[in-house]
Design a protein around this motif. Structure first.
Motif, PDB file in Angstrom:
ATOM      1  N   ARG A 139       0.848  -1.189   0.000  1.00 58.36           N
ATOM      2  CA  ARG A 139       0.000   0.000   0.000  1.00 58.36           C
ATOM      3  C   ARG A 139       0.882   1.236   0.000  1.00 58.36           C
ATOM      4  O   ARG A 139       1.774   1.369   0.829  1.00 58.36           O
ATOM      5  CB  ARG A 139      -0.895   0.021   1.232  1.00 58.36           C
ATOM      6  N   ARG A 140       0.616   2.123  -0.928  1.00 59.00           N
ATOM      7  CA  ARG A 140       1.313   3.406  -0.954  1.00 59.00           C
ATOM      8  C   ARG A 140       0.572   4.335  -0.012  1.00 59.00           C
ATOM      9  O   ARG A 140      -0.583   4.685  -0.244  1.00 59.00           O
ATOM     10  CB  ARG A 140       1.318   3.979  -2.369  1.00 59.00           C
ATOM     11  N   PRO A 141       1.206   4.716   1.113  1.00 58.85           N
ATOM     12  CA  PRO A 141       0.513   5.588   2.071  1.00 58.85           C
ATOM     13  C   PRO A 141       0.182   6.942   1.448  1.00 58.85           C
ATOM     14  O   PRO A 141       0.881   7.405   0.536  1.00 58.85           O
ATOM     15  CB  PRO A 141       1.532   5.762   3.201  1.00 58.85           C
ATOM     16  N   ALA A 142      -0.875   7.577   1.934  1.00 59.50           N
ATOM     17  CA  ALA A 142      -1.253   8.897   1.441  1.00 59.50           C
ATOM     18  C   ALA A 142      -0.131   9.891   1.699  1.00 59.50           C
ATOM     19  O   ALA A 142       0.170  10.737   0.870  1.00 59.50           O
ATOM     20  CB  ALA A 142      -2.542   9.356   2.102  1.00 59.50           C
ATOM     21  N   VAL A 143       0.499   9.796   2.841  1.00 62.19           N
ATOM     22  CA  VAL A 143       1.649  10.617   3.192  1.00 62.19           C
ATOM     23  C   VAL A 143       2.760   9.661   3.589  1.00 62.19           C
ATOM     24  O   VAL A 143       2.637   8.961   4.583  1.00 62.19           O
ATOM     25  CB  VAL A 143       1.322  11.580   4.365  1.00 62.19           C
ATOM     26  N   THR A 144       3.835   9.634   2.807  1.00 62.38           N
ATOM     27  CA  THR A 144       4.919   8.702   3.117  1.00 62.38           C
ATOM     28  C   THR A 144       5.942   9.304   4.059  1.00 62.38           C
ATOM     29  O   THR A 144       6.790   8.594   4.575  1.00 62.38           O
ATOM     30  CB  THR A 144       5.643   8.233   1.842  1.00 62.38           C
ATOM     31  N   LEU A 145       5.855  10.619   4.285  1.00 64.87           N
ATOM     32  CA  LEU A 145       6.761  11.266   5.226  1.00 64.87           C
ATOM     33  C   LEU A 145       6.375  10.809   6.618  1.00 64.87           C
ATOM     34  O   LEU A 145       5.237  10.951   7.042  1.00 64.87           O
ATOM     35  CB  LEU A 145       6.656  12.786   5.107  1.00 64.87           C
ATOM     36  N   GLY A 146       7.335  10.220   7.336  1.00 65.43           N
ATOM     37  CA  GLY A 146       7.019   9.507   8.561  1.00 65.43           C
ATOM     38  C   GLY A 146       6.797  10.308   9.817  1.00 65.43           C
ATOM     39  O   GLY A 146       6.423   9.758  10.825  1.00 65.43           O
ATOM     40  N   GLY A 147       6.999  11.597   9.854  1.00 68.92           N
ATOM     41  CA  GLY A 147       6.753  12.356  11.072  1.00 68.92           C
ATOM     42  C   GLY A 147       7.985  13.082  11.557  1.00 68.92           C
ATOM     43  O   GLY A 147       8.966  13.227  10.845  1.00 68.92           O
ATOM     44  N   GLY A 148       7.955  13.509  12.820  1.00 65.41           N
ATOM     45  CA  GLY A 148       9.006  14.350  13.372  1.00 65.41           C
ATOM     46  C   GLY A 148      10.330  13.650  13.626  1.00 65.41           C
ATOM     47  O   GLY A 148      11.381  14.197  13.361  1.00 65.41           O
ATOM     48  N   ASP A 149      10.318  12.435  14.143  1.00 66.82           N
ATOM     49  CA  ASP A 149      11.542  11.724  14.472  1.00 66.82           C
ATOM     50  C   ASP A 149      12.044  11.001  13.222  1.00 66.82           C
ATOM     51  O   ASP A 149      11.370  10.114  12.691  1.00 66.82           O
ATOM     52  CB  ASP A 149      11.272  10.720  15.597  1.00 66.82           C
ATOM     53  N   ALA A 150      13.242  11.368  12.743  1.00 68.72           N
ATOM     54  CA  ALA A 150      13.767  10.811  11.497  1.00 68.72           C
ATOM     55  C   ALA A 150      13.956   9.300  11.581  1.00 68.72           C
ATOM     56  O   ALA A 150      13.662   8.577  10.630  1.00 68.72           O
ATOM     57  CB  ALA A 150      15.083  11.491  11.135  1.00 68.72           C
ATOM     58  N   ALA A 151      14.439   8.790  12.720  1.00 72.56           N
ATOM     59  CA  ALA A 151      14.645   7.347  12.856  1.00 72.56           C
ATOM     60  C   ALA A 151      13.311   6.605  12.816  1.00 72.56           C
ATOM     61  O   ALA A 151      13.200   5.532  12.232  1.00 72.56           O
ATOM     62  CB  ALA A 151      15.402   7.034  14.142  1.00 72.56           C
ATOM     63  N   GLU A 152      12.278   7.164  13.422  1.00 76.56           N
ATOM     64  CA  GLU A 152      10.945   6.555  13.409  1.00 76.56           C
ATOM     65  C   GLU A 152      10.334   6.636  12.009  1.00 76.56           C
ATOM     66  O   GLU A 152       9.573   5.754  11.604  1.00 76.56           O
ATOM     67  CB  GLU A 152      10.036   7.264  14.425  1.00 76.56           C
ATOM     68  N   ALA A 153      10.679   7.666  11.266  1.00 74.96           N
ATOM     69  CA  ALA A 153      10.087   7.879   9.951  1.00 74.96           C
ATOM     70  C   ALA A 153      10.556   6.859   8.922  1.00 74.96           C
ATOM     71  O   ALA A 153       9.807   6.510   8.015  1.00 74.96           O
ATOM     72  CB  ALA A 153      10.421   9.290   9.466  1.00 74.96           C
ATOM     73  N   ARG A 154      11.757   6.358   9.045  1.00 76.80           N
ATOM     74  CA  ARG A 154      12.320   5.418   8.064  1.00 76.80           C
ATOM     75  C   ARG A 154      11.874   3.996   8.426  1.00 76.80           C
ATOM     76  O   ARG A 154      12.609   3.248   9.059  1.00 76.80           O
ATOM     77  CB  ARG A 154      13.846   5.524   8.044  1.00 76.80           C
ATOM     78  N   ARG A 155      10.652   3.646   8.007  1.00 75.53           N
ATOM     79  CA  ARG A 155      10.092   2.370   8.455  1.00 75.53           C
ATOM     80  C   ARG A 155       9.150   1.788   7.408  1.00 75.53           C
ATOM     81  O   ARG A 155       8.737   2.470   6.479  1.00 75.53           O
ATOM     82  CB  ARG A 155       9.322   2.556   9.753  1.00 75.53           C
ATOM     83  N   VAL A 156       8.811   0.524   7.633  1.00 70.59           N
ATOM     84  CA  VAL A 156       7.725  -0.138   6.917  1.00 70.59           C
ATOM     85  C   VAL A 156       6.799  -0.680   7.986  1.00 70.59           C
ATOM     86  O   VAL A 156       7.235  -1.395   8.893  1.00 70.59           O
ATOM     87  CB  VAL A 156       8.233  -1.286   6.006  1.00 70.59           C
ATOM     88  N   GLU A 157       5.530  -0.294   7.909  1.00 73.90           N
ATOM     89  CA  GLU A 157       4.535  -0.792   8.842  1.00 73.90           C
ATOM     90  C   GLU A 157       3.876  -2.039   8.265  1.00 73.90           C
ATOM     91  O   GLU A 157       3.573  -2.086   7.064  1.00 73.90           O
ATOM     92  CB  GLU A 157       3.460   0.264   9.102  1.00 73.90           C
ATOM     93  N   VAL A 158       3.660  -3.029   9.126  1.00 73.56           N
ATOM     94  CA  VAL A 158       3.045  -4.283   8.711  1.00 73.56           C
ATOM     95  C   VAL A 158       1.763  -4.490   9.517  1.00 73.56           C
ATOM     96  O   VAL A 158       1.783  -4.465  10.736  1.00 73.56           O
ATOM     97  CB  VAL A 158       4.005  -5.479   8.947  1.00 73.56           C
ATOM     98  N   ARG A 159       0.679  -4.671   8.786  1.00 78.99           N
ATOM     99  CA  ARG A 159      -0.610  -4.965   9.411  1.00 78.99           C
ATOM    100  C   ARG A 159      -1.113  -6.298   8.858  1.00 78.99           C
ATOM    101  O   ARG A 159      -0.953  -6.587   7.686  1.00 78.99           O
ATOM    102  CB  ARG A 159      -1.631  -3.873   9.067  1.00 78.99           C
ATOM    103  N   VAL A 160      -1.717  -7.101   9.710  1.00 75.81           N
ATOM    104  CA  VAL A 160      -2.413  -8.310   9.268  1.00 75.81           C
ATOM    105  C   VAL A 160      -3.885  -8.019   9.478  1.00 75.81           C
ATOM    106  O   VAL A 160      -4.347  -7.848  10.599  1.00 75.81           O
ATOM    107  CB  VAL A 160      -1.942  -9.550  10.081  1.00 75.81           C
ATOM    108  N   GLN A 161      -4.616  -7.930   8.356  1.00 74.86           N
ATOM    109  CA  GLN A 161      -6.025  -7.527   8.424  1.00 74.86           C
ATOM    110  C   GLN A 161      -6.876  -8.273   7.417  1.00 74.86           C
ATOM    111  O   GLN A 161      -6.420  -8.813   6.485  1.00 74.86           O
ATOM    112  CB  GLN A 161      -6.164  -6.020   8.217  1.00 74.86           C
TER     113      GLN A 161
END
Length: 161
Positions: A139-161
């Motif tokens: 899924r291409r997120p609507a906003v791929t910029l991860g937020g204020g913390d640069a280390a937290e921003a460089r991620r891939v989120e995984v959901r099982v749904q």
């Protein structure tokens, strides 16, 4: 006479500084390009690696974090991979949804490619761990910029749904 020589000297010095600035910019550009190419590992094309428009449900099960400009998964990601595989095996009707993010470092086109390749890297690791390809969605997120913390921003989120 001295005024004319001073004027000519100023032009020569200006041109010299301009050439030096261009050479420095070229060296920095080439170094950045080579560094980016060295960190970017090509992802093997696998079937059904298309991005889909699927709504995210709930909080991410796990998050995989990456270094600046990196797309390869870290060596200590196996525990999180096992968590995802166990969740997929426990719920055969559900799918895995991957969303890649990036920090503010770099240009927009490079960041989009990096976040995509991060998601593809996680997808490839899940396929190698035994998750069927038809159960892994990108899924291409609507906003791929991860937020204020640069280390937290460089991620891939995984959901099982």
């Amino acid at each position: 006479m001295f005024d004319q020589e001073d004027g000519e000297l100023n032009v020569v010095i200006g041109v010299l500084f301009g050439v030096i600035a261009l050479v420095i910019a070229l060296v920095i550009g080439i170094a950045t390009w080579k560094l980016g190419a060295a960190n970017a590992e090509p992802i093997a094309a696998t079937p059904a690696a298309e991005f889909t428009e699927v709504a995210e449900v709930g909080e991410p099960l796990v998050k995989f974090y990456f270094g600046v400009g990196e797309t390869a998964m870290s060596a200590n990601a196996s525990a999180d991979l096992e968590t995802v595989v166990a969740a997929v095996e426990a719920a055969p009707e559900k799918k895995v949804l991957l969303s890649g993010f990036h920090d503010e470092t770099g240009g927009a086109a490079v960041n989009a490619e990096v976040s995509k390749n991060r998601a593809l890297s996680v997808r490839e690791a899940l396929l190698e761990a035994g998750v069927p390809a038809e159960r892994v969605l990108l899924r291409r997120p609507a906003v791929t910029l991860g937020g204020g913390d640069a280390a937290e921003a460089r991620r891939v989120e995984v959901r099982v749904q």
